[in-house]
Each structure stands twice: as structure tokens, then as C-alpha cells.
Enzyme design. Structure first.
Site, PDB file in Angstrom:
ATOM      1  N   ALA A  62       0.858  -1.187   0.000  1.00  0.00           N
ATOM      2  CA  ALA A  62       0.000   0.000   0.000  1.00  0.00           C
ATOM      3  C   ALA A  62       0.887   1.226   0.000  1.00  0.00           C
ATOM      4  CB  ALA A  62      -0.917   0.005   1.212  1.00  0.00           C
ATOM      5  N   SER A  63       0.355   2.322  -0.489  1.00  0.00           N
ATOM      6  CA  SER A  63       1.108   3.568  -0.485  1.00  0.00           C
ATOM      7  C   SER A  63       0.167   4.722  -0.216  1.00  0.00           C
ATOM      8  CB  SER A  63       1.834   3.770  -1.823  1.00  0.00           C
ATOM      9  OG  SER A  63       0.902   3.813  -2.885  1.00  0.00           O
ATOM     10  N   GLY A  64       0.693   5.749   0.427  1.00  0.00           N
ATOM     11  CA  GLY A  64      -0.083   6.935   0.742  1.00  0.00           C
ATOM     12  C   GLY A  64       0.743   8.177   0.496  1.00  0.00           C
ATOM     13  N   THR A 102       2.285  10.025   2.601  1.00  0.00           N
ATOM     14  CA  THR A 102       3.458  10.202   3.461  1.00  0.00           C
ATOM     15  C   THR A 102       4.236   8.915   3.701  1.00  0.00           C
ATOM     16  OG1 THR A 102       2.185   9.826   5.492  1.00  0.00           O
ATOM     17  CG2 THR A 102       2.317  12.092   4.679  1.00  0.00           C
ATOM     18  N   VAL A 160       3.648   0.853   2.813  1.00  0.00           N
ATOM     19  CA  VAL A 160       3.710  -0.383   3.579  1.00  0.00           C
ATOM     20  C   VAL A 160       4.233  -1.468   2.657  1.00  0.00           C
ATOM     21  CG1 VAL A 160       2.393  -2.172   4.764  1.00  0.00           C
ATOM     22  CG2 VAL A 160       1.880   0.230   5.185  1.00  0.00           C
ATOM     23  N   LYS A 219       6.267  -0.404   7.595  1.00  0.00           N
ATOM     24  CA  LYS A 219       5.715   0.885   7.196  1.00  0.00           C
ATOM     25  C   LYS A 219       6.872   1.869   7.106  1.00  0.00           C
ATOM     26  CE  LYS A 219       2.791   4.612   8.946  1.00  0.00           C
ATOM     27  NZ  LYS A 219       1.976   5.081  10.090  1.00  0.00           N
ATOM     28  N   ASP A 264      -9.135   6.238  15.026  1.00  0.00           N
ATOM     29  CA  ASP A 264      -9.412   5.914  13.617  1.00  0.00           C
ATOM     30  C   ASP A 264      -9.943   4.489  13.499  1.00  0.00           C
ATOM     31  OD1 ASP A 264      -9.666   6.413  10.934  1.00  0.00           O
ATOM     32  OD2 ASP A 264      -7.572   6.020  10.447  1.00  0.00           O
TER      33      ASP A 264
END
Length: 414
Positions: free
Chosen positions: A11-13, A15, A18, A32, A121
Site C-alpha cells: 500500500a502507499s499513501g 506520506t 507499507v 511501514k 481511527d
């Protein structure tokens, strides 16, 4: 060089990323990697300090942390899937499974609150499962302590995902424990119905406003919930000064009822029975007729502090027969054209953006790689509901002619 061999990106975001990783002894884990320029050191250290202190069978295990030239790194145990991806859109989980996972969720949150930590969250996408099917609460990037210098403190920074945030979080001063209880209540609705009750808990949201006015759950999806469970949902989503603590929720008759999946320690008694309750995903005809702008920057909103994990709700791999990469990409574009989905080619990927049946943005990318016996298309979700993504991938696969024997569709497990 760290002792962890980083492998594929899960996964990527904005900031961080993972990545799957291998530890000494070939132990499987995830790392991460947080970009230093985007996250202050103190924020990274806070997450590490909180996560390192947690030991609970329903919380994803902390392994290690380190810093290298690429960024700040947090090493965690590898999960085997995601609760969010098990939820059938518009139908939810099997009632036995919904109760099982809610019991485990509340147990994990009660443990957190007992250590004066609030999560901030809580949502199904942040709930992984282990190999036995037990829930593992994850993502502690927004977590913080609510008891400081002998005094309970009210929190002021908004954090979390809009659909699961309590009304007082939008107003700027809130009790972290009770905000978590609200998020657990909304998660229970999703467990039971497979749908969100509202987009955000503010007066301008029509569905939330109707809920507040009626306080009886007369609108969809709340109307499909049984009386006892609905009573619990209403108590958990009451005004802050009337909302119960998570310990009180744990003692609720609906929560305390026997469940054949639970053993004496609160863990899964029969994994085979549990997984038999998860419905096999089937195709569902959808029409994606109003494309959005491809990768348009969304409006600013509080979101998960970690990139979304690539569980079975985030990545779909489609294996097809003998084809060239160029032909495979052309077929993807033709299929998206037929679905009236906005898209563009970027090197060996096709970026797409559309709206789903809930009128929400669904976007991502399709990549193609050459294998010995054909091509593999990886469809990755960047934004949107996991269940809507599954429907989208089924329709796309059918449009590609992948409903015959030449095609295999697999959803990724992390």
C-alpha cells in the site's frame, strides 16, 4: 543495512508506504516506511511508543522500529486479511460473525482505554485478521493519550475518517474515549448491514439529520438491524454526555450473549466454521456511467494516518492467457471505454476514476506484467469503498472477457 528484506509494496499513501518484508529466519512481517520530510520525528516516536506498549491478542503485533536513509520504519506482524474485505456490500457479515468481531473489537478498545490510549481511527479497514480469523486492530498513527499529568484532557485536533467520526470531533473539543465508542458503533452498523449510515455526523448530512430527528433507526440501512443490536447502536451514537464507556458496552446483553465461535479466552474456537461464514464473492452488474476526473486531488479531509493496507479489498489480480503487454493495455482501455470510465495511460499502467453506486469517487490503477504463461493484470484501489471496488473489478474482468476458463481472479491477502 536493516535486518529486514523489503519486498513488494502492499500500500502507499501521501506520506508513507507499507511493504511486505522478510525478517531473520524467514519470518514474515510488514514494514511501514514513513518519509522523513512529511512526518515530524516526534509524531513517529509517539506512534512507536504507543504501539510498542500494546500486548493484546486482538491488536496487531509490534515487532521493531528503525530509521534509515529512506525514512522512519515501523515493523509489524503480517496479517492474513482484512475484516473490511469480508463485509458484503448491502448485506454485511453473517450475524454470528458480526457479533464475534464486535466482541473482539470492543475487547481491544477496552484494553487501549485501560492504558489511557484512544485510537481515533476505528473502522473495518483498520481491522486485520490473523490466520485463525481473529480480529487485529491496526493503525496507531492517530492514537494518543487522554490522561496527562494526573488529569483527563479533552482533545482538539480532528483525526480519523469522516464517516466514523463523532459529531463533537468536528466541533474541535472532544473526549477521546467516547469518540472511539462512537466509531465502534458505526463499525457495528457496517458489520450488520454492509453500509454506512451517513457520510459524516454533521447537521448538513441529510441521513445523519434524519437519524438525529427520529432516533429510531427508521431509515436504511439502520431499519434492517434487530431491536437489541439497534438499541446498542443508539446508545453508542448518543450525545457525548450520554454515551457509555467501552467497558459499559462490553457488558451490554447483546455483546455478552453466547457465540459458538468464541472460546473461553475470547478467541476463535473453530477457524473452519468461521471462514465458512464468509460468503464467496460473486460478480454483480454495475454501471459506471458518470466518470470523475482522473486523479483529481480530493478536498482536504482527516484520513487514516497510515496508507491503506492492500488487503483483499484493495488489490485484485487477474490472470489471463497469452497476450502481449501492449495488447493487454489496449484491452483494458477498451473495457473502461465500454464502462464509460475516465482513464489515461501512464507508462505500463492505466489510471482510472469513476463514481460508484453510492455516488462516491472510486479510483485506482491497472498494471500489467508478463508471466511465463500469460499476463497478470493488477487492479489497485487508490480511493473508494472496498466493496464497491470488488464489484468494479468483477465488471471490468467480465468486460475483458475474463469470465471463461482462461481467466483467474484473485484478491490479494496481506
Amino acid at each position: 543495512m536493516p535486518k529486514y528484506e523489503l519486498q513488494e509494496t502492499l500500500a502507499s499513501g501521501s506520506t508513507s508506504k507499507v511493504k511486505r518484508a522478510a525478517a531473520p529466519g524467514n519470518a514474515k512481517c510488514v514494514v511501514k516506511v514513513i518519509r522523513k520530510k512529511d512526518v515530524p520525528l516526534r509524531v513517529f516516536l509517539r506512534e512507536v511508543k504507543i504501539h510498542r506498549s500494546l500486548r493484546h491478542p486482538n491488536i496487531v503485533g509490534f515487532v521493531d522500529s528503525y530509521e534509515d536513509c529512506h525514512g522512519y520504519c515501523i515493523v509489524m506482524k503480517l496479517g492474513c486479511g482484512e475484516v473490511g474485505s469480508m463485509i458484503r456490500a448491502g448485506g454485511g457479515l453473517d450475524p454470528l460473525l458480526a457479533h464475534f468481531y464486535f466482541r473482539q473489537l470492543v475487547s481491544a478498545v477496552e484494553y487501549l482505554h485501560g492504558k489511557c490510549i484512544c485510537h481515533r481511527d476505528i473502522k473495518p479497514e483498520n481491522m486485520l485478521i490473523d490466520s485463525a480469523g481473529n480480529l487485529l486492530l491496526s493503525d496507531f498513527g492517530f492514537s494518543t493519550v487522554f490522561f496527562h499529568k494526573g488529569r483527563r484532557r479533552r482533545l482538539r485536533s480532528p483525526a480519523g475518517s469522516l464517516e466514523y467520526m463523532a459529531p463533537e470531533v468536528f466541533e474541535g473539543a472532544y473526549d477521546g474515549e467516547l469518540a472511539d465508542v462512537w466509531s465502534c458503533g458505526v463499525s457495528l452498523v457496517v458489520f450488520l448491514t454492509g453500509a454506512l449510515p451517513w457520510d459524516r455526523a454533521v447537521e448538513s448530512d441529510e441521513r445523519f439529520s434524519a437519524f438525529v430527528s427520529s432516533r429510531g433507526g427508521c431509515q436504511v440501512p439502520l431499519s434492517s438491524i434487530g431491536d437489541q443490536a439497534m438499541g446498542l447502536v443508539m446508545r453508542m451514537t448518543a450525545k457525548e454526555d450520554r454515551r457509555p464507556s467501552v467497558s459499559t458496552v462490553m457488558k451490554d446483553p447483546w455483546v455478552m450473549q453466547p457465540n459458538e465461535l468464541l472460546d473461553e479466552s475470547g478467541l476463535c474456537r473453530d477457524s473452519c466454521r468461521l471462514f465458512s461464514l464468509v460468503p464467496r464473492q460473486t460478480g454483480s452488474a454495475l454501471h459506471f456511467t458518470q466518470p470523475g476526473e482522473v486523479h483529481k486531488t480530493p478536498r482536504t479531509r482527516p484520513v487514516s494516518s497510515q496508507p491503506r493496507r492492500a488487503g483483499s479489498g484493495d488489490i485484485c489480480r487477474v490472470y489471463i492467457g497469452e497476450e502481449s503487454l501492449r495488447l493487454a493495455l489496449r484491452r483494458v482501455c477498451e473495457a473502461l471505454d465500454g464502462m464509460v470510465v475516465s482513464h489515461r495511460i501512464a507508462k505500463e499502467h492505466v489510471m482510472f476514476s469513476t463514481v460508484d453506486s453510492r455516488r462516491s469517487v472510486l479510483s485506482g490503477e491497472v498494471g500489467v506484467i508478463r508471466l511465463d504463461e500469460g499476463c497478470c493484470m493488477t487492479i489497485r484501489r487508490a480511493k473508494g469503498d472496498p466493496q464497491e471496488f470488488k464489484r468494479f473489478t468483477r465488471v471490468l474482468a467480465e468486460s475483458l472477457g475474463c469470465n471463461g476458463r482462461k481467466c483467474t481472479i484473485l484478491y490479494n491477502e496481506i
